[in-house]
Design a protein around this motif. Structure first.
Motif, PDB file in Angstrom:
ATOM      1  N   UNK A  88       1.008  -1.250   0.020  1.00  0.00           N
ATOM      2  CA  UNK A  88      -0.044   0.011   0.022  1.00  0.00           C
ATOM      3  C   UNK A  88       0.935   1.245   0.002  1.00  0.00           C
ATOM      4  N   UNK A  89       1.696   1.311   0.992  1.00  0.00           N
ATOM      5  CA  UNK A  89       2.309   2.579   1.129  1.00  0.00           C
ATOM      6  C   UNK A  89       3.269   3.000  -0.087  1.00  0.00           C
ATOM      7  N   UNK A  90       4.286   1.810  -0.282  1.00  0.00           N
ATOM      8  CA  UNK A  90       5.238   1.772  -1.444  1.00  0.00           C
ATOM      9  C   UNK A  90       4.559   2.091  -2.795  1.00  0.00           C
ATOM     10  N   UNK A  91       3.596   1.491  -3.029  1.00  0.00           N
ATOM     11  CA  UNK A  91       2.929   1.917  -4.467  1.00  0.00           C
ATOM     12  C   UNK A  91       2.338   3.331  -4.489  1.00  0.00           C
ATOM     13  N   UNK A  92       2.035   3.849  -3.349  1.00  0.00           N
ATOM     14  CA  UNK A  92       1.431   5.224  -3.436  1.00  0.00           C
ATOM     15  C   UNK A  92       2.702   5.881  -3.355  1.00  0.00           C
ATOM     16  N   UNK A  93       3.671   5.699  -2.729  1.00  0.00           N
ATOM     17  CA  UNK A  93       4.958   6.617  -2.805  1.00  0.00           C
ATOM     18  C   UNK A  93       5.727   6.474  -4.295  1.00  0.00           C
ATOM     19  N   UNK A  94       5.524   5.505  -4.847  1.00  0.00           N
ATOM     20  CA  UNK A  94       6.073   5.175  -6.196  1.00  0.00           C
ATOM     21  C   UNK A  94       5.380   5.986  -7.226  1.00  0.00           C
ATOM     22  N   UNK A  95       3.988   6.289  -6.771  1.00  0.00           N
ATOM     23  CA  UNK A  95       3.308   7.177  -7.911  1.00  0.00           C
ATOM     24  C   UNK A  95       3.666   8.541  -7.690  1.00  0.00           C
ATOM     25  N   UNK A  96       4.263   8.952  -6.618  1.00  0.00           N
ATOM     26  CA  UNK A  96       4.965  10.306  -6.580  1.00  0.00           C
ATOM     27  C   UNK A  96       6.237  10.209  -6.978  1.00  0.00           C
TER      28      UNK A  96
END
Length: 151
Positions: free
Chosen positions: A62-70
């Motif tokens: 959850x957190x890593x894919x959201x951060x990857x989107x940024x």
């Protein structure tokens, strides 16, 4: 074949660097939620096995894919922009990462309340977001370099 001072960066190294930066930034932001007492609040702040497993799953899926989107678009833009003006150096990348991280700390409260980092108090949110941006930039630099270079 002669060696040059500016070797071509492979797209694989750049993608690896951006993924590493995403993991680091997500880890810092989730760590801030632990420090603020938001994570594991249902067990009184003491994690149990279920809480640790859910934390690890949330970090990876959850957190890593959201951060990857940024991180992916901002990191690619940073690499392109700094390369274009000739400032593709460690100090410039980390300084820009710190600035971007601090700027993103002002957008975090706009996230829905179900996301824990949106509930971080202001000083913790700003510090963790700034550190996350700087650490992500440093990780990106270290992983995307074809060989060690001096800054």
């Amino acid at each position: 074949m002669a060696l040059t001072d500016t070797p071509q960066r492979g797209s694989g190294k750049i993608i690896t660097g951006l993924m590493g930066a995403s993991f680091v930034a997500a880890g810092i932001m989730l760590g801030a939620s632990v420090v603020a007492g938001l994570q594991f609040s249902e067990t009184g702040g003491v994690p149990d096995m279920y809480g640790i497993i859910m934390f690890a799953l949330m970090y990876v899926f959850f957190a890593t894919p959201i951060m990857a989107a940024l991180v992916f678009p901002l990191g690619a833009a940073m690499l392109w922009g700094l390369g274009r003006i000739g400032l593709l150096q460690l100090w410039a990348i980390v300084a820009l990462g710190l600035i971007i991280g601090y700027a993103l700390s002002w957008l975090i409260p706009l996230l829905p309340d179900i996301i824990l980092i949106s509930q971080l108090p202001s000083p913790i949110r700003e510090i963790s977001s700034t550190l996350g941006g700087g650490a992500a930039a440093l990780t990106f630099w270290m992983l995307a370099q074809p060989h060690r270079q001096s800054a």
